[in-house]
Design an enzyme around this catalytic site. Sequence first.
Site, mmCIF file in Angstrom:
data_model
loop_
_atom_site.group_PDB
_atom_site.id
_atom_site.type_symbol
_atom_site.label_atom_id
_atom_site.label_comp_id
_atom_site.label_asym_id
_atom_site.label_seq_id
_atom_site.Cartn_x
_atom_site.Cartn_y
_atom_site.Cartn_z
ATOM 1 N N VAL A 199 3.535 4.141 -0.966
ATOM 2 C CA VAL A 199 3.823 4.884 -2.197
ATOM 3 C C VAL A 199 5.262 5.397 -2.187
ATOM 4 C CG1 VAL A 199 1.405 5.556 -2.534
ATOM 5 C CG2 VAL A 199 2.900 7.057 -1.205
ATOM 6 N N ASP A 200 6.060 4.939 -1.198
ATOM 7 C CA ASP A 200 7.412 5.501 -1.026
ATOM 8 C C ASP A 200 8.469 4.881 -1.940
ATOM 9 O OD1 ASP A 200 7.989 2.991 0.229
ATOM 10 O OD2 ASP A 200 7.554 3.811 2.211
ATOM 11 N N CYS A 255 1.166 18.097 -22.844
ATOM 12 C CA CYS A 255 -0.032 18.879 -23.205
ATOM 13 C C CYS A 255 -0.224 20.132 -22.353
ATOM 14 C CB CYS A 255 -1.280 17.994 -23.132
ATOM 15 S SG CYS A 255 -1.911 17.777 -21.470
ATOM 16 N N GLN A 306 0.849 -1.203 0.000
ATOM 17 C CA GLN A 306 0.000 0.000 0.000
ATOM 18 C C GLN A 306 0.877 1.243 0.000
ATOM 19 O OE1 GLN A 306 -3.371 -0.573 3.114
ATOM 20 N NE2 GLN A 306 -1.841 -2.123 3.591
ATOM 21 N N HIS A 357 -1.446 1.415 -4.266
ATOM 22 C CA HIS A 357 -1.856 2.812 -4.052
ATOM 23 C C HIS A 357 -0.989 3.798 -4.840
ATOM 24 C CE1 HIS A 357 -4.060 1.792 -0.008
ATOM 25 N NE2 HIS A 357 -4.757 1.447 -1.079
#
Length: 243
Positions: free
Chosen positions: A103-104, A150, A101, A119
């Site tokens: 995100v590091d 963009c 889970q 995550h």
Amino acid sequence: MKEKIVALRDALKGAGQVTVLTGAGISAESGVPTFRGDEGIWQNYRATDLATPEAFDRDPELVWRFYNWRRELISHVTYNPAHKALVELEGLVPGFTLITQNVDGLHLLAGSHNLLEIHGNLWKVRCTKCQMIALDRSPDLGPSPKCKSCGGLLRPHVVWFGEALDPAILKKAIEASRRSHVMLAIGTSSVVQPAASLALEAKSSGAVVAEINLESTPHSYLMDFSLLGKAGVIVPQLVGGWK
Ligand code: BJW
Ligand code: ZN
């Protein structure tokens, strides 16, 4: 404790498929703050102000300040003995899936291969206009980073509350949990869905389930093993002395 570690190691040795679910607690000893608990991020910041799509729509600069702070913080930390022990475990068992889970990015940095970052990843950005995903390791992206192709506003490539997880990644995580013979839940409070239900999936498919945490969790009742202590101490003990 020693007996529990030996018994769980024996279960791992006999397992064809091992699945590990990790949460913020595994990175705590690297210096990455957890979310809940006395020292957790949500003690000082409200999740609804920072980690929801509504918060980003309302005040993208505030949300980016929070994520730039987190990027800066993790740019100075590295993996710890628990991350490293999971890399070793991957090499010892026939089938291995690591579901995080976090995100590091510390499992990737440590060298884990079969990894599902359910995550997302703090080092990735996603364009809110063209949806392009890019890797950018600058610690500070400024208050309003723009897409190189963009010009659209970029957002962190993480999963906020109320957002669906990537269905393909979630499917792989559920399948790995269901086919596992042993599942370890390490350093997670087991309150955030759908990640928390993965241990239930494993248990109801017949797996031996174990948690490693500083304290009991809402899922302790379903665990075959509950090992209370630091991940950085227990996971290396579990994997060391294998042969
Ligand atoms: C140690 C240690 C050491 C410390 N050693 N241990 C069903 C029921 C109820 C609610 C829901 C439900 N389904 C969905 C929801 C809503 C929501 C949810 O679960 N809410 C609950 C909080 C009630 N879930 C969602 O919104 C999810 N989306 C979803 O389900 O969408 C459905 C949908 C379908 C179709 C269309 C649209 C929608 C998304 C959840 C996303 C979570 N995002 C975050 C932020 C990520 C980005 C960022 O980092 O900024 O993910 S929130 C935060 O919590 C982060 C974490 O990954 C996640 C889990 O936290 P974790 O890892 O468990 O950390 P902590 O801090 O809670 O616990 C640390 C543990 O470690 C503690 O137990 C310590 O004791 C321990 N520890 N040091 C060992 N050294
Ligand atoms: Zn774009």
